[in-house]
Scaffold this active site. Sequence first.
Site, PDB file in Angstrom:
ATOM      1  N   LYS A 228       0.863  -1.189   0.000  1.00  0.00           N
ATOM      2  CA  LYS A 228       0.000   0.000   0.000  1.00  0.00           C
ATOM      3  C   LYS A 228       0.884   1.218   0.000  1.00  0.00           C
ATOM      4  O   LYS A 228       2.013   1.187   0.514  1.00  0.00           O
ATOM      5  CB  LYS A 228      -0.882   0.027   1.245  1.00  0.00           C
ATOM      6  CG  LYS A 228      -2.095   0.913   1.095  1.00  0.00           C
ATOM      7  CD  LYS A 228      -3.138   0.190   0.280  1.00  0.00           C
ATOM      8  CE  LYS A 228      -4.473   0.853   0.295  1.00  0.00           C
ATOM      9  NZ  LYS A 228      -5.509  -0.090  -0.115  1.00  0.00           N
TER      10      LYS A 228
HETATM   11  N1  GLU Z   1      -7.066   0.157  -3.537  1.00  0.00           N
HETATM   12  C1  GLU Z   1      -7.798  -1.030  -3.820  1.00  0.00           C
HETATM   13  C2  GLU Z   1      -7.847  -1.934  -2.599  1.00  0.00           C
HETATM   14  O1  GLU Z   1      -7.708  -1.472  -1.489  1.00  0.00           O
HETATM   15  C3  GLU Z   1      -7.308  -1.725  -5.082  1.00  0.00           C
HETATM   16  C4  GLU Z   1      -5.872  -2.182  -5.024  1.00  0.00           C
HETATM   17  C5  GLU Z   1      -5.347  -2.697  -6.354  1.00  0.00           C
HETATM   18  O2  GLU Z   1      -6.110  -2.793  -7.286  1.00  0.00           O
HETATM   19  O3  GLU Z   1      -4.149  -2.992  -6.398  1.00  0.00           O
HETATM   20  O4  GLU Z   1      -8.093  -3.102  -2.677  1.00  0.00           O
END
Ligand code: GLU
Length: 423
Positions: free
Chosen positions: A115
């Site tokens: 993240k």
């Molecule tokens: N931000 C989204 C999540 O928390 C998508 C993450 C992604 O597609 O890599 O799952």
Amino acid sequence: MTSESNDENVELVPRSDEIVTMYFREAAEVIGLADSMYEVLETSYRETDVQVPVHCDNGGLRVFRGYRVQHNGARGPYKGGIRYHPAVDISEVRALASLMTWKTALLNLPFGGAKGGVNVDPSELSLRELEALTRRFTQTIGHVLGPYRDIPAPDMNTNSQVMAWLMDAYSARFGYTPSIVTGKPLSMGGAPGREQATGRGVVDVTQRAFERVGRSLDGVRVAIQGFGNVGSWAAREFAARGARIVAVSDVGGGIYNADGIDIDAALAANAVTGSVVGLTEADQLAPGALLVCRCDVLVPAALGEVLNRHNAEDIKAEWIIEAANNPTTPIADKIFNNRGITVVPDVLANGGGVTGSYFEWTQNIQQFTWEEEDFNTRLGKRMRTATDETFDAAAKYGVTPRVAAFAIAIERVATAAKLRGYV
Ligand code: GLU
């Protein structure tokens, strides 16, 4: 971020990463995880914490903090979104990175978890400043990214335009690389269906969980907190499958209509005023009132830790579908369990986003594009499978769907980590 604070009589408020660790340990115990695995699976592989200076339009300089946390890569390249929010800090990004590891494993995607975030309020920046911030952040963390190393995506307050800048900044340094990021605009390698995928997946999961107990979505009363990408697409999809959206809210406030809110009208009001509160055919809700309104299904689709000990006893829904990441604190989770409220955990409920990202990435690296219908069919299939696996494991172990989802994911990651010789 924390919310269970300001009361000397209660235990200390856990940080976001401590909350995820609490959930992790509960599930690890259920599957009898070997002691030697705990440290590797509870801590991040790499935490990048950088300075992000931006030259402002007024000639001044602002310096933000940017983070990219790579939690675990045993099952594949690190994967996860980048959020822009003033409350972003290392604890939150660490927690969200770990959740991505469990989410990709539960959905059986060939990815690990990561993240990123910058502690910025993007509404205070001009478009040029936002672009400069994104380019600088990408340049600074570029060496830890890569289409087979770490692939970012949108998250809170970031969108396809931000992903386009990210791809361009990365490609300027490393050569043309569309597969470096997902959630791109359709005109530059984005996949039709990706933008809607998180919201659609929320509904796929809910529908499957309902089917398993012999219910349909027809007439089911749904309240949705958050009307951004996830909340607004979930609202459209719930309505399209026969549910009644009785309440929605966004940063401007909330609205309620027991007969059902016209979602197209709410979208139109939002487009004009920037908030759903402009809609006249509904009652206005006080801040926080949406979460405790009369409904069957409550969908938190905004910030973390909004369901906590202050409101858990007052929730009236029978089902909570965690479209947001980390919306429920452990104390609230226990209260819901005691009250017989079924909580469909974030790692399952919002897994449609990263599953859609997998479809985008796989099309990019194969240079072959799919029809949107194909995308949606495959998404629905994966979401239903993960829902069945989660509820089957919950029955097998006699635990909540959250513990079951973590248990499945931990087993998968632990197996890969062991085979790779990490432990
Ligand atoms: N931000 C989204 C999540 O928390 C998508 C993450 C992604 O597609 O890599 O799952």
